[in-house]
Enzyme design. Structure first.
Site, PDB file in Angstrom:
ATOM      1  N   ARG A  85       0.825  -1.206   0.000  1.00 53.97           N
ATOM      2  CA  ARG A  85       0.000   0.000   0.000  1.00 53.97           C
ATOM      3  C   ARG A  85       0.862   1.261   0.000  1.00 53.97           C
ATOM      4  O   ARG A  85       0.583   2.214  -0.718  1.00 53.97           O
ATOM      5  CB  ARG A  85      -0.964   0.008   1.189  1.00 53.97           C
ATOM      6  N   ASN A 122      -6.265  -2.867   1.889  1.00 49.16           N
ATOM      7  CA  ASN A 122      -6.182  -4.312   1.998  1.00 49.16           C
ATOM      8  C   ASN A 122      -7.582  -4.907   2.040  1.00 49.16           C
ATOM      9  O   ASN A 122      -8.513  -4.284   2.547  1.00 49.16           O
ATOM     10  CB  ASN A 122      -5.447  -4.715   3.276  1.00 49.16           C
TER      11      ASN A 122
END
Length: 91
Positions: free
Chosen positions: A18, A36
């Site tokens: 990320r 996520n």
């Protein structure tokens, strides 16, 4: 402007995927978010200029240095919400 939803599967959690995605999106001038999923994949909403979004999609096939990407799924998104930056979201 191009807007897509991207789902990346493989070893993409616990490897700073990320954070690297946010950095690449900022470099390309893309807004949206990365998050996520409970199933171990990562979702990305990316909006920006056509070549920049295509570059991010291409980058996703490799991703973060420690990631092992299995598949990158891309779907056009027709929503009209505008994002001003690129954020990292929780689940």
């Amino acid at each position: 402007m191009k807007r897509v939803l991207i789902n990346v599967t493989g070893k993409v959690q616990g490897v700073c995927f990320r954070r690297f995605t946010q950095s690449k999106a900022n470099e390309l001038g893309i807004t949206g978010y990365v998050m996520n999923n409970e199933n171990g994949s990562v979702n990305i909403l990316a909006q920006g200029a056509f070549p920049s979004v295509d570059n991010l999609i291409e980058w996703c096939s490799v991703g973060a240095p420690q990631a092992q990407v299995d598949k990158v799924y891309v779907q056009e998104d027709e929503e009209d919400e505008i994002y001003l930056d690129f954020s990292i979201l929780p689940y």
